[in-house]
Design a protein around this motif. Structure first.
Motif, PDB file in Angstrom:
ATOM      1  N   TYR A 175       0.868  -0.976  -0.084  1.00  0.00           N
ATOM      2  CA  TYR A 175       0.351  -0.057   0.274  1.00  0.00           C
ATOM      3  C   TYR A 175       1.218   0.930   0.177  1.00  0.00           C
ATOM      4  CZ  TYR A 175      -3.016   3.675   2.171  1.00  0.00           C
ATOM      5  OH  TYR A 175      -3.327   4.938   2.923  1.00  0.00           O
ATOM      6  N   PHE A 176       0.631   2.050  -0.741  1.00  0.00           N
ATOM      7  CA  PHE A 176       1.558   3.158  -1.506  1.00  0.00           C
ATOM      8  C   PHE A 176       0.465   4.798  -0.476  1.00  0.00           C
ATOM      9  CE2 PHE A 176       3.545   0.231  -3.601  1.00  0.00           C
ATOM     10  CZ  PHE A 176       4.635   0.390  -4.330  1.00  0.00           C
ATOM     11  N   ASP A 177       0.852   4.840   0.527  1.00  0.00           N
ATOM     12  CA  ASP A 177       0.267   5.870   1.112  1.00  0.00           C
ATOM     13  C   ASP A 177       0.939   7.390   0.786  1.00  0.00           C
ATOM     14  OD1 ASP A 177      -1.359   7.533   3.288  1.00  0.00           O
ATOM     15  OD2 ASP A 177       0.071   6.534   4.663  1.00  0.00           O
ATOM     16  N   CYS A 178      -0.219   7.819   0.274  1.00  0.00           N
ATOM     17  CA  CYS A 178       0.476   9.465  -0.268  1.00  0.00           C
ATOM     18  C   CYS A 178      -0.374  10.617  -0.101  1.00  0.00           C
ATOM     19  CB  CYS A 178       1.017   8.808  -1.720  1.00  0.00           C
ATOM     20  SG  CYS A 178       1.991  10.693  -2.397  1.00  0.00           S
ATOM     21  N   PRO A 179       0.506  11.629   0.458  1.00  0.00           N
ATOM     22  CA  PRO A 179      -0.955  13.014   0.859  1.00  0.00           C
ATOM     23  C   PRO A 179      -1.563  13.114  -0.001  1.00  0.00           C
ATOM     24  CG  PRO A 179       0.978  13.018   1.572  1.00  0.00           C
ATOM     25  CD  PRO A 179       1.123  12.269   1.244  1.00  0.00           C
ATOM     26  N   GLU A 180      -3.009  13.315  -0.047  1.00  0.00           N
ATOM     27  CA  GLU A 180      -3.964  13.320  -1.231  1.00  0.00           C
ATOM     28  C   GLU A 180      -2.906  14.798  -2.568  1.00  0.00           C
ATOM     29  OE1 GLU A 180      -7.959  14.856  -0.752  1.00  0.00           O
ATOM     30  OE2 GLU A 180      -8.625  12.990  -0.849  1.00  0.00           O
ATOM     31  N   LYS A 181      -2.367  16.392  -1.923  1.00  0.00           N
ATOM     32  CA  LYS A 181      -1.742  17.252  -2.152  1.00  0.00           C
ATOM     33  C   LYS A 181      -0.663  16.933  -3.577  1.00  0.00           C
ATOM     34  CE  LYS A 181       0.095  21.747  -1.073  1.00  0.00           C
ATOM     35  NZ  LYS A 181       1.140  21.606  -1.514  1.00  0.00           N
TER      36      LYS A 181
END
Ligand SMILES: Nc1ncnc2c1ncn2[C@@H]1O[C@H](COP(=O)(O)OP(=O)(O)OP(=O)(O)O)[C@@H](O)[C@H]1O
Ligand SMILES: O=c1ccn([C@@H]2O[C@H](COP(=O)(O)O)[C@@H](O)[C@H]2O)c(=O)[nH]1
Ligand SMILES: [Mg+2]
Length: 240
Positions: free
Chosen positions: A156-162
């Motif tokens: 799971y590549f967890d990345c901020p929406e921005k």
């Protein structure tokens, strides 16, 4: 579909097995888990090693999959790419798929799973990266029913929406869904339908959460040891 025709450990411990062919088997498995993409053990063992690669739009799934393929010899199946190929080939589902992608929604499970199944069946490889799928609980259940297998691990590549929005808007690959309206819808769908799948695999102890912020190489430094561990556990399994 996928059936454990013969387990590696039983193959090694069979009475016919000699020390030298045990060593050969180990070598083949080792090669298969490092760089060899096709052939090798795939020709006689049809037990797939399945990795689901999940994360929001633009989180870097496809980019990291390329590096995993180069380093560990997996076959990369991007569900989005398979659907885009259906549109390009003017298949009967093409119009429906295009409309769904523009709306940022999810294509019916049976359509996507059929495409994934076809690719898996026609591959000589046993190691698959399934990128961008399953996107919903319904997708997940459908895969288990039709393919008859579960993933061995889930990334799971967890990345901020921005960050995801910035990456998608500067991707520049001519994708019909790389616009701000579709991205907003995709992010809503990701939160509502895809995060439950991620939680499901977390509860099953299969999830590897990766911080997807940083350079491509920095992110791959987190990914690399996960597959190194898989090699070790696979080898331990066949040695006992
Ligand atoms: N670590 C990174 N830092 C900056 N840009 C990145 C990084 N990883 C990937 N990118 C760029 O961000 C864009 C999106 O990456 P990629 O296509 O791999 O994402 P994805 O998760 O597969 O997205 P999608 O779900 O929309 O297919 C690409 O232009 C890619 O080159
Ligand atoms: O399993 C899937 C995968 C993708 N879709 C649709 O395609 C687009 C693009 O997918 P990417 O993974 O970003 O390439 C996605 O927004 C969905 O509309 C799908 O329905 N099911
Ligand atoms: Mg992608």
């Amino acid at each position: 579909m996928w059936r454990r025709v013969i387990s590696l450990s039983s193959l090694i411990s069979s009475s016919k097995s000699t020390l030298s062919n045990q060593a050969a088997v180990r070598l083949k498995v080792w090669e298969s888990l490092t760089t060899e993409a096709k052939g090798g053990i795939a020709s006689w063992v049809k037990t797939p090693f399945i990795t689901f690669v999940l994360g929001g739009p633009g989180s870097g799934k496809g980019t990291q999959c390329e590096k995993i393929v180069e380093t560990f010899g997996f076959t990369h199946l991007s569900a989005g790419d398979l659907l885009r190929r259906e549109i390009a080939s003017n298949s009967k589902d093409g119009t429906m798929i295009l409309k769904t992608i523009i709306e940022g929604k999810i294509v019916p499970s049976e359509v996507t799973v059929k495409l994934i199944k076809r690719e898996m069946e026609s591959s000589d490889n046993v190691k698959f990266l399934i990128d961008g799928f399953p996107r919903s609980e319904e997708n997940r259940v459908s895969f288990e029913q039709i393919i008859g297998a579960e993933p061995n691990i889930v990334l799971y590549f967890d990345c901020p929406e921005k960050e995801m929005i910035e990456r998608v808007l500067s991707r520049n690959q001519g994708r019909v869904d790389d616009n701000i309206n579709t991205i907003k819808k995709r992010l809503e769908v990701f939160e509502a339908l895809s995060l439950p799948v991620i939680n499901y695999y977390s509860n099953k102890g299969k999830l590897h959460k990766i911080n997807a912020v940083g350079t491509v190489d920095e992110i791959f430094e987190q990914v690399h040891p996960i597959f190194d561990m898989c090699k070790v556990s696979f080898l331990v399994t066949i040695l006992i």
